[in-house]
Write a protein that holds these residues in place. Structure first.
Motif, PDB file in Angstrom:
ATOM      1  N   GLY A   1      36.105  31.578  41.214  1.00  0.00           N
ATOM      2  CA  GLY A   1      34.988  32.384  40.492  1.00  0.00           C
ATOM      3  C   GLY A   1      35.723  33.604  39.697  1.00  0.00           C
ATOM      4  O   GLY A   1      35.362  33.708  38.724  1.00  0.00           O
ATOM      5  N   ILE A   2      36.562  34.036  40.514  1.00  0.00           N
ATOM      6  CA  ILE A   2      37.470  35.056  39.720  1.00  0.00           C
ATOM      7  C   ILE A   2      38.183  34.563  38.400  1.00  0.00           C
ATOM      8  O   ILE A   2      38.233  35.208  37.400  1.00  0.00           O
ATOM      9  CB  ILE A   2      38.545  35.768  40.593  1.00  0.00           C
ATOM     10  N   ALA A   3      39.038  33.332  38.447  1.00  0.00           N
ATOM     11  CA  ALA A   3      39.452  32.824  37.481  1.00  0.00           C
ATOM     12  C   ALA A   3      38.508  32.240  36.371  1.00  0.00           C
ATOM     13  O   ALA A   3      38.909  32.512  35.209  1.00  0.00           O
ATOM     14  CB  ALA A   3      40.188  31.621  38.011  1.00  0.00           C
ATOM     15  N   GLN A   4      37.387  31.962  36.846  1.00  0.00           N
ATOM     16  CA  GLN A   4      36.619  31.479  35.772  1.00  0.00           C
ATOM     17  C   GLN A   4      35.991  32.753  35.086  1.00  0.00           C
ATOM     18  O   GLN A   4      35.675  32.800  33.764  1.00  0.00           O
ATOM     19  CB  GLN A   4      35.230  30.871  36.497  1.00  0.00           C
ATOM     20  N   ARG A   5      35.795  34.052  35.921  1.00  0.00           N
ATOM     21  CA  ARG A   5      35.407  35.237  35.060  1.00  0.00           C
ATOM     22  C   ARG A   5      36.325  35.476  34.167  1.00  0.00           C
ATOM     23  O   ARG A   5      35.993  35.885  32.793  1.00  0.00           O
ATOM     24  CB  ARG A   5      35.205  36.453  36.109  1.00  0.00           C
ATOM     25  N   HIS A   6      37.743  35.501  34.184  1.00  0.00           N
ATOM     26  CA  HIS A   6      38.557  35.933  33.220  1.00  0.00           C
ATOM     27  C   HIS A   6      38.738  34.878  32.202  1.00  0.00           C
ATOM     28  O   HIS A   6      39.180  35.178  31.000  1.00  0.00           O
ATOM     29  CB  HIS A   6      40.042  36.082  34.084  1.00  0.00           C
ATOM     30  N   LEU A   7      38.221  33.465  32.412  1.00  0.00           N
ATOM     31  CA  LEU A   7      38.216  32.863  31.334  1.00  0.00           C
ATOM     32  C   LEU A   7      36.879  32.788  30.495  1.00  0.00           C
ATOM     33  O   LEU A   7      36.769  32.200  29.463  1.00  0.00           O
ATOM     34  CB  LEU A   7      38.278  31.401  31.798  1.00  0.00           C
ATOM     35  N   GLY A   8      36.026  33.766  30.782  1.00  0.00           N
ATOM     36  CA  GLY A   8      34.876  34.120  30.119  1.00  0.00           C
ATOM     37  C   GLY A   8      33.650  33.133  30.621  1.00  0.00           C
ATOM     38  O   GLY A   8      32.533  33.177  29.755  1.00  0.00           O
ATOM     39  N   ASN A   9      34.103  32.293  31.649  1.00  0.00           N
ATOM     40  CA  ASN A   9      32.965  31.449  32.214  1.00  0.00           C
ATOM     41  C   ASN A   9      31.914  32.134  33.050  1.00  0.00           C
ATOM     42  O   ASN A   9      32.121  31.984  34.377  1.00  0.00           O
ATOM     43  CB  ASN A   9      33.214  30.091  32.683  1.00  0.00           C
ATOM     44  N   LEU A  10      31.307  33.135  32.799  1.00  0.00           N
ATOM     45  CA  LEU A  10      30.584  34.095  33.754  1.00  0.00           C
ATOM     46  C   LEU A  10      29.523  33.165  34.676  1.00  0.00           C
ATOM     47  O   LEU A  10      29.415  33.546  35.576  1.00  0.00           O
ATOM     48  CB  LEU A  10      30.034  35.301  33.211  1.00  0.00           C
ATOM     49  N   THR A  11      28.609  32.408  33.888  1.00  0.00           N
ATOM     50  CA  THR A  11      27.799  31.718  34.795  1.00  0.00           C
ATOM     51  C   THR A  11      28.428  30.697  35.898  1.00  0.00           C
ATOM     52  O   THR A  11      28.108  30.637  36.867  1.00  0.00           O
ATOM     53  CB  THR A  11      26.880  30.761  33.782  1.00  0.00           C
ATOM     54  N   HIS A  12      29.581  30.201  35.386  1.00  0.00           N
ATOM     55  CA  HIS A  12      30.422  29.273  36.446  1.00  0.00           C
ATOM     56  C   HIS A  12      30.787  30.202  37.338  1.00  0.00           C
ATOM     57  O   HIS A  12      30.853  29.807  38.732  1.00  0.00           O
ATOM     58  CB  HIS A  12      31.355  28.341  35.547  1.00  0.00           C
ATOM     59  N   ALA A  13      31.453  31.565  36.941  1.00  0.00           N
ATOM     60  CA  ALA A  13      31.946  32.246  38.183  1.00  0.00           C
ATOM     61  C   ALA A  13      30.739  32.751  38.989  1.00  0.00           C
ATOM     62  O   ALA A  13      31.209  32.734  40.335  1.00  0.00           O
ATOM     63  CB  ALA A  13      32.448  33.476  37.249  1.00  0.00           C
ATOM     64  N   ILE A  14      29.762  33.241  38.504  1.00  0.00           N
ATOM     65  CA  ILE A  14      28.697  33.518  39.363  1.00  0.00           C
ATOM     66  C   ILE A  14      28.449  32.423  40.522  1.00  0.00           C
ATOM     67  O   ILE A  14      28.192  32.758  41.763  1.00  0.00           O
ATOM     68  CB  ILE A  14      27.428  33.979  38.722  1.00  0.00           C
ATOM     69  N   ALA A  15      28.188  31.480  39.898  1.00  0.00           N
ATOM     70  CA  ALA A  15      27.637  30.233  40.714  1.00  0.00           C
ATOM     71  C   ALA A  15      28.795  29.845  41.963  1.00  0.00           C
ATOM     72  O   ALA A  15      28.623  29.766  43.205  1.00  0.00           O
ATOM     73  CB  ALA A  15      27.593  28.977  39.947  1.00  0.00           C
ATOM     74  N   ALA A  16      30.443  29.949  41.658  1.00  0.00           N
ATOM     75  CA  ALA A  16      31.113  29.879  42.403  1.00  0.00           C
ATOM     76  C   ALA A  16      30.882  30.895  43.651  1.00  0.00           C
ATOM     77  O   ALA A  16      31.299  30.535  44.851  1.00  0.00           O
ATOM     78  CB  ALA A  16      32.552  29.776  41.898  1.00  0.00           C
ATOM     79  N   LEU A  17      30.844  32.157  43.168  1.00  0.00           N
ATOM     80  CA  LEU A  17      30.796  33.357  44.086  1.00  0.00           C
ATOM     81  C   LEU A  17      29.981  33.313  44.921  1.00  0.00           C
ATOM     82  O   LEU A  17      30.065  33.656  46.163  1.00  0.00           O
ATOM     83  CB  LEU A  17      31.070  34.640  43.104  1.00  0.00           C
ATOM     84  N   GLU A  18      28.555  32.840  44.591  1.00  0.00           N
ATOM     85  CA  GLU A  18      27.418  32.927  45.468  1.00  0.00           C
ATOM     86  C   GLU A  18      27.348  31.847  46.391  1.00  0.00           C
ATOM     87  O   GLU A  18      26.914  31.948  47.571  1.00  0.00           O
ATOM     88  CB  GLU A  18      26.039  32.837  44.366  1.00  0.00           C
TER      89      GLU A  18
END
Length: 297
Positions: A194-211
């Motif tokens: 999720g952290i990596a996806q956030r830095h890639l700008g994929n916030l929706t993917h990041a939130i899904a992974a973190l939840e």
């Protein structure tokens, strides 16, 4: 009992602690080792340090090298989790020397992984070096250690800001963690993905992974993990502009960090809470968090 813990695990831990109270001398060593080997991650930091310190003293008196390795590793982990990385690396190097003397491949591999983790923030290239050393010792069917190793490699890539490589390593981590039933490592891999996806700008993917990571973390009985995931979720919700939800996650992360002594997570979460409160226009609360952060540093 914490709601994060499994009842049978709590009962076993309490039984060991109760037995320890009525045991004296070197007979305490196997009980101390059982606490470290089976329940380390569920012991408060101060208790874990006390148990490991006594175990090391008794193991040295008994000339029990394997027990010394366990105690040294545990002391290293206590320092690592409290943010004292320099002393953590010293303990891990001492443990590595013990296991090399025993020609104990699994023990050596674990220390390579621990050293990789300890060097991650200060020297990510050295971290990668230790993780790759560990890989050379790991059997292709050893999902547990492969998961730990790929997780360490991904973490080093995070420090190097190589986000795509990091995300790939955490996906590998998750596959191996799921294969061996390691919910703790699977949750951590989801968090880091999720952290990596956030830095890639994929916030929706990041939130899904973190939840997903948070739901899994709450079942592990490892409050440090839950604390870290909540902190990452708070900062990612902040990036999305979901300020109230971000504050809720970060506030819970701070509460757990203070409860279990996770000072490394505490400072990061305080910095996030300062930003959240500033954006919410709560200057008084932002100033309060900022003062706490300043005193901590």
């Amino acid at each position: 009992m914490s709601p994060l813990e499994q009842p049978h695990e709590e009962a076993s831990r309490q039984d060991l602690l109760a037995t320890l109270e009525t045991t004296t001398g070197t007979a305490r060593l196997p009980i101390l080792l059982a606490l470290l080997r089976q329940h380390f991650h569920r012991l408060p930091a101060a208790t874990a340090r006390e148990v490991a310190t006594e175990a090391l003293t008794l193991a040295q008196a008994e000339n029990d090298a394997a027990a010394q390795g366990t105690a040294l590793t545990s002391l290293g982990l206590v320092d690592l989790y409290s943010g004292a990385r320099d002393t953590a690396t010293e303990y891990f190097h001492r443990a590595l020397a013990v296991y090399e003397g025993l020609n104990h491949t699994v023990g050596m591999t674990n220390q390579f992984i621990n050293l990789g983790i300890a060097y991650r923030k200060g020297d990510p290239q050295k971290s990668l070096q230790f993780m790759r050393q560990a890989l050379a010792f790991i059997d292709e069917h050893d999902d547990e250690r492969l998961a730990g190793c790929y997780n360490g490699i991904g973490s080093a890539y995070l420090e190097l800001e190589q986000w795509e490589e990091a995300a790939q390593e955490f996906q590998r981590t998750r596959r191996h963690a799921n294969a061996c039933g390691d919910r703790q490592l699977a949750a951590g891999a989801l968090q880091n993905e999720g952290i990596a996806q956030r830095h890639l700008g994929n916030l929706t993917h990041a939130i899904a992974a973190l939840e997903a990571a948070l739901g899994l973390a709450r079942t592990t009985g490892f409050p440090r993990l839950t604390c870290g995931v909540l902190g990452s979720l708070g900062s990612t919700r902040l990036a999305q502009g979901r300020l109230e939800e971000a504050k809720e996650a970060a506030s819970e992360s701070l509460s757990i960090a203070e409860e279990v002594g996770a000072m490394d997570f505490r400072d990061d979460t305080l910095a996030v809470l300062v930003q959240i409160c500033e954006k919410l226009g709560d200057e008084e609360q932002a100033r309060s968090y900022s003062e706490l952060l300043t005193r901590s540093n």
